[in-house]
Design an enzyme around this catalytic site. Structure first.
Site, PDB file in Angstrom:
ATOM      1  N   GLU A  46      24.840 -22.017  79.993  1.00 27.12           N
ATOM      2  CA  GLU A  46      25.888 -22.251  80.986  1.00 27.12           C
ATOM      3  C   GLU A  46      27.268 -21.966  80.413  1.00 27.12           C
ATOM      4  O   GLU A  46      27.515 -22.177  79.227  1.00 27.12           O
ATOM      5  CB  GLU A  46      25.879 -23.703  81.490  1.00 27.12           C
ATOM      6  CG  GLU A  46      25.177 -23.906  82.817  1.00 27.12           C
ATOM      7  CD  GLU A  46      23.701 -24.165  82.645  1.00 27.12           C
ATOM      8  OE1 GLU A  46      22.979 -24.079  83.650  1.00 27.12           O
ATOM      9  OE2 GLU A  46      23.267 -24.440  81.516  1.00 27.12           O
ATOM     10  N   THR A  47      28.119 -21.477  81.297  1.00 34.75           N
ATOM     11  CA  THR A  47      29.556 -21.424  81.067  1.00 34.75           C
ATOM     12  C   THR A  47      30.214 -22.315  82.108  1.00 34.75           C
ATOM     13  O   THR A  47      29.941 -22.190  83.301  1.00 34.75           O
ATOM     14  CB  THR A  47      30.090 -19.990  81.175  1.00 34.75           C
ATOM     15  OG1 THR A  47      29.498 -19.178  80.152  1.00 34.75           O
ATOM     16  CG2 THR A  47      31.610 -19.961  81.028  1.00 34.75           C
TER      17      THR A  47
END
Length: 270
Positions: A46-47
Site C-alpha cells: 500500500e501507498t
C-alpha cells in the site's frame, strides 16, 4: 511539483521486518489516476496519501492504494502514516490524531514508541467454502470457514499448518473476496505467549501475500476474543517478514498496537 515520500516498515521493531508502506503527505488531493500511478510505481502493498482537514486539532483525511486498486481500509499504512505525522512531519500537537476515511473515523494515539489504532470491528458469519478455496490452500481441511465484510476467515488447528501453507495464488485469485485470512492458535515464544497467528493472501487485490495486515485483525480480534474468552490478545502474522501486534476488543471497536521503523525519506517530481 516536489512531493515528499516516506517508506516505513510497520508492525515491527526491526528494519526489513513487518509490512512496508509508502506515505505521501499532501496539502491537497492529486487526481485519482495520479495517486494510483504513484502506488504502482512504488510497488508496495500500500501507498497512503493524507491531507490535513483540521491540523490544529489533529484531523486528517487518508486514502490507500495497492499497485492496482484503491482499498477501503489498510491498517499498516495507517500506522505508518501516524508515525509520519507524529515523528517525521511533527504536525500533531498532542498524543492523538484521527484519520477520516472510507471506513469512517480512525483514531490513532501514541504510547512512547508504540502507536495504537482504533478501528471498527468486522463481523463474520459461517460460510460455505468455495471449492477453489480448499484446493488453493493445499487441500488441508479447516476447522471453520467464515466470511466477513470483505475477506474469508479460514481457521486451522495449529500454527504449523499456517507456516507450511503454500497457496496456489492463481487459483486463489478466483475467490470472490478482497482476500483470504488463514489463522490458528499460536505457540509460546521466547518473548511470551502468542494467542493467535495468521497470514493474509490477497491476489485479488494485487498482493499475493501481505506481510502484516492490520485490517485483517478487525476480523481476527473479535473471533479469537470470543474463542479464548479474553479481550486483550497478542498476535503474530507469520509471513516471511513477520510482524507482532498487541490487540484489544472494545465492544464494536478494536485496538491494534504496533511499532514502526523508518526505512527511507525522499521526494519525487510530478
Amino acid at each position: 511539483m516536489p512531493i515528499r515520500l516516506y517508506q516505513l516498515d510497520a508492525f515491527t521493531d526491526q528494519l526489513f521486518g513487518g509490512n512496508p508502506a509508502a506515505v505521501c503527505p499532501l496539502t491537497e488531493w492529486l487526481p485519482d489516476e495520479t495517486m494510483q500511478a504513484i502506488a504502482a510505481e512504488n510497488n508496495l502493498a500500500e501507498t497512503a496519501f493524507y491531507v490535513p482537514t483540521d491540523q490544529e486539532n489533529g484531523f486528517y483525511h487518508i486514502r490507500w492504494f495497492t499497485p492496482t486498486v484503491e482499498v477501503d481500509l489498510c491498517g499498516h499504512a495507517t500506522l505508518a502514516s501516524a508515525y509520519v505525522v507524529f515523528f517525521l512531519e511533527k504536525t500533531a500537537e498532542g498524543d492523538a490524531i484521527a484519520f477520516d476515511s472510507r471506513s469512517g473515523l480512525l483514531r490513532v494515539r501514541r504510547e512512547d514508541d508504540w502507536l495504537v489504532l482504533d478501528f471498527p470491528t468486522d463481523s463474520t458469519h459461517i460460510a460455505i467454502q468455495p471449492p477453489a478455496l480448499e484446493t488453493s490452500l493445499g487441500g488441508i481441511k479447516p476447522m471453520e470457514v467464515l466470511k466477513g465484510k470483505t475477506d474469508y476467515l479460514i481457521v486451522f488447528e495449529n500454527e504449523q499448518q499456517i507456516l507450511d501453507m503454500q497457496p496456489d495464488f492463481r487459483e486463489l485469485a478466483t475467490i470472490p473476496a478482497r482476500g483470504v485470512i488463514v489463522t490458528a492458535p499460536g505457540n509460546p515464544t521466547e518473548s511470551g505467549p502468542i494467542d493467535f497467528v495468521s497470514r493474509f493472501f490477497g491476489p485479488q487485490s494485487g498482493i499475493d501475500e501481505d506481510p502484516v495486515t492490520g485490517s485483517a485483525h478487525t476480523t481476527l480480534i473479535p473471533y479469537w476474543a470470543e474463542k479464548l474468552g479474553k479481550t486483550e490478545l497478542t498476535a503474530r502474522q507469520v509471513s516471511k517478514r513477520g510482524g507482532f501486534l498487541r490487540c484489544k476488543l472494545l465492544d464494536d471497536r478494536v485496538e491494534i498496537a504496533g511499532q514502526v521503523k523508518l526505512y527511507l525519506t525522499g521526494e519525487f517530481e510530478l
